[in-house]
Design a protein around this motif. Sequence first.
Motif, PDB file in Angstrom:
ATOM      1  N   GLU A  29     -83.710 128.518  23.970  1.00 33.10           N
ATOM      2  CA  GLU A  29     -82.779 129.443  24.932  1.00 33.10           C
ATOM      3  C   GLU A  29     -81.539 127.999  25.506  1.00 33.10           C
ATOM      4  O   GLU A  29     -82.131 126.918  25.557  1.00 33.10           O
ATOM      5  CB  GLU A  29     -83.683 130.365  26.069  1.00 33.10           C
ATOM      6  CG  GLU A  29     -84.870 129.163  26.895  1.00 33.10           C
ATOM      7  CD  GLU A  29     -85.272 129.890  27.521  1.00 33.10           C
ATOM      8  OE1 GLU A  29     -85.584 129.091  28.733  1.00 33.10           O
ATOM      9  OE2 GLU A  29     -85.394 130.871  27.494  1.00 33.10           O
ATOM     10  N   ASN A  30     -80.173 128.501  25.613  1.00 35.08           N
ATOM     11  CA  ASN A  30     -79.166 127.390  26.478  1.00 35.08           C
ATOM     12  C   ASN A  30     -80.819 126.941  27.548  1.00 35.08           C
ATOM     13  O   ASN A  30     -80.943 127.731  28.504  1.00 35.08           O
ATOM     14  CB  ASN A  30     -78.617 128.077  27.263  1.00 35.08           C
ATOM     15  CG  ASN A  30     -77.419 127.988  25.928  1.00 35.08           C
ATOM     16  OD1 ASN A  30     -77.724 129.134  25.707  1.00 35.08           O
ATOM     17  ND2 ASN A  30     -77.294 127.272  25.361  1.00 35.08           N
ATOM     18  N   LYS A  40     -85.901 124.819  24.778  1.00 36.44           N
ATOM     19  CA  LYS A  40     -84.112 124.924  24.357  1.00 36.44           C
ATOM     20  C   LYS A  40     -83.424 124.245  23.545  1.00 36.44           C
ATOM     21  O   LYS A  40     -83.626 123.324  23.181  1.00 36.44           O
ATOM     22  CB  LYS A  40     -84.072 123.706  25.664  1.00 36.44           C
ATOM     23  CG  LYS A  40     -84.924 124.171  27.271  1.00 36.44           C
ATOM     24  CD  LYS A  40     -84.698 125.639  27.593  1.00 36.44           C
ATOM     25  CE  LYS A  40     -85.202 126.166  29.438  1.00 36.44           C
ATOM     26  NZ  LYS A  40     -85.253 126.911  30.250  1.00 36.44           N
TER      27      LYS A  40
END
Length: 658
Positions: A2-3, A399
Motif C-alpha cells: 500500500e502507499n 509500504k
Amino acid sequence: MENLKLRDFLDYNYLSSIEVSPDKKNTAFIVHRGDYDDNDYKSNIWVMNNETKKYFRLTGMNEERSFLWLDETKILFPSMRDKKLKVKVEEGEKWTCYYSIDINGGEAQEYMRVPLIVTSIKKIDGDNFILTAKYDNYGVNLNELTGEARAEATKKIKEDKDYEILDEIPFWSNGGGFTNKKRNRLYIYNRATEEITPVSDSISNVTYYSYKDGVVLYVVNRFKDKQEQREAIYTYDIATKEEKLVLPSEDYRVSFAEFFGDGILCGLNDTLKYGLNQNPNFYIIRDGKVELFKEHDTWMINTVGSDCRYGGGKSFRVKGNKLYFLTTVMHDAFLNTLDINGEERVLTKANGSVDTYAIAGDDIYFIGLRGLRLQELYLLKDEEEIQLTKFNENIIESKKLSIPEKFDIVNDGIEIEGWVLKPTDYEEGKEYPAILDIHGGPKTVYGDVFYHEMQVWANMGYFVFFCNPCGGDGRGNEFADIRGKYGTVDYDDLMKFTDEVLKAYPIDRSRVGVTGGSYGGFMTNWIIGHTDRFACAASQRSIANWFSKFGTTDIGYYFNVDQNASSPWENPEKLWWHSPMKYADKVKTPTLFIHSEEDYRCWLTEGIQMFTSLKYHGVPARLCMFRGENHELSRSGKPRHRVKRLEEMTNWFELYLK
C-alpha cells in the motif's frame, strides 16, 4: 503493498541511547513513538539479552528518555512520580528524582532525589555520581526556604516571569529558551550524604566530560558578556578537590576530550584556515604540551540527514587503547576507531548511517539506518553486521517505497553526488511533477537513507530529487568551505543538478517545486530571487536577511560573520548582497513559509520579512507559524505539528504542481 501516507510516521519506532550492562550480558536502549492524540512522544526503556538476542520493554510509563546502568541488572532513570514532589517543582523548586529497576522483574523503586535540574549523569561508584545541571546566576533557590522567606521568594519567581533581563550574547538558544546567565554546570553528588560539590564555576558552560580513576576531565566555555567560540579543558581530582587547567581557551574549539594512554586525546579546531566549520584534528596533550596526533578531514559526528530520528546517543567512547567515534564520509556515517599508535580503522560498511553505538567486548551494538530500513538495532561481529530487531520491519514489508537512484553530475570540474526518487506508481511514457529538496547545514549531507517526506511525495506521484552541493560534509575542508560564497557556487551546483535531472527523467518542466530547511531555507529564498523556473516553493526555517539574523539569533553574531566573511560594520554591502531579501523584488514564485515561534536559530523574523516582501510585490505567499516549536520542528516537533507542517507543504505543492 500500500502507499505510504503522510501520517505514517506516527507508526514509526525511533531508537536511541544505547548502553551495554557492566557484565556485557544485556543491552538497553530507548524506543520512542509519536502519539497524535497526546501530541507527544511515548518513550520507554527496552532491554536485549545479548546471548539469546530476545528483547522486551522494561518500563511502561511512556516518559523514560534517559538511563544508566547501576550494576549488572539494575537500571537508573529519571522520573517524576511522587505527587507531592511534582507540586513542589510546579511551585519553582528544583528536583530531579531517580528510580531504579531490575531487568529481571519487579517495580521501579525511588533511588535518590537530587535538588538540581540534572541534564546528564555518570556513575562513579555505589554512592557517588558526576552530573551536569542547570544553574541560573540570577535565579532564586526555593528548595531550602520556608515560611516568610519562601513566600517572598515565590512572589519574586512569579514576578520574574513577566520580563527578561539581557546582559550577554547569546541570550537565548534554540530549544533552550532564554539562557541569559544560565549555565550547564558540573557537580559531584554523594547519594549517602546528599552532598553536592560544584566543580565548574558559575559562568562556565560544560560542553563535554569524562571520568577515569578518580579524575574528571571536562570541557568548558566560560564567558560573561559575549560567548566566544573557544573552549578550555580542565581536570578535577575528586579526592583532593584540585582543579588543573589542561588547555586554555584562547586557541581552539574543542569537540571532545578523553583520557587516552598517558595523555588526553581531544578533537581541536583552530579555525585558522577554514573558519568555524573547519574539521577538527586529533591532538594529544601530555605534560602541558599540545601535539598534533592525527589529521582528520571530516567532522567527527554523524551528519547524514533524515526526518526519522528522535533522541540521540554517544559519539565518542574510549575502550582500552582505542577511541571509538562516528564520522561522515561522502554520504554515509561510519563507526571508526583510532588506536594509541594513530592508526585509524573503519569498522562499519558504507550502507547508510550509524546513529549511536555501545561496546560489549569484541562485539559492537549500534542503532542505524540501513538502506531504506528505518532505525533498528544491529550487531557488528567479526566485521559482519547482523540486524537484531524488527521494530519497523512492517514499513518496509507493507509500504510502497521508492529506491533512491544515484544521479551524480560534474559541475565546474567537481563531482556532485545526487539521487532521484521516482514516483512509486511510475508509468513509462508519462510526465510527472517534481520537487527539489535542499538539505540544511550547510555542512551536512543527504544519503540514500529513509526520508519520510520524500517518500510521501514519491507515493503521491512526484519525482523527488536531491543532492550534496559544495558546502556539505564528508568530503574534506576544501569542499565544505563556502565562506563568503553563499548563493554562488552552491546555487550553481543545485541549478546544474536540476538541469541534468530534467534532461534524464520524464518531468514536466512547468511543474517543478523547490523546498528546503535552515540553510536549505536560505537557498530556497535565494533561488526564488534569482530564477522563476520553479512553479512554487516551500521555504522552511529560513534566512532572509543576514543583518537581522546577526542581531537576533543564538548563533548569528559569530556564524554570520564567519560564513559571510563580513559583518554589519565590515563590508556591510557584502552582507546585504548575500541576503535573499535584497532580491525579493525579483520574485515571481508562489512561496509558502514554514517557521516556528521559538526557533532562535533561524528566527521567525526571517520568514516574516521574506513573506512581507513577497506580499508587498504582489507575489502569492503564505506563512504558517508553529507555537511552542523550534528549529527541530521537522525532526522532533510535536506529532500534530509535524503532521500540520507536512500537510501545509504537500497542499501547496498539490495546488501549484498538479
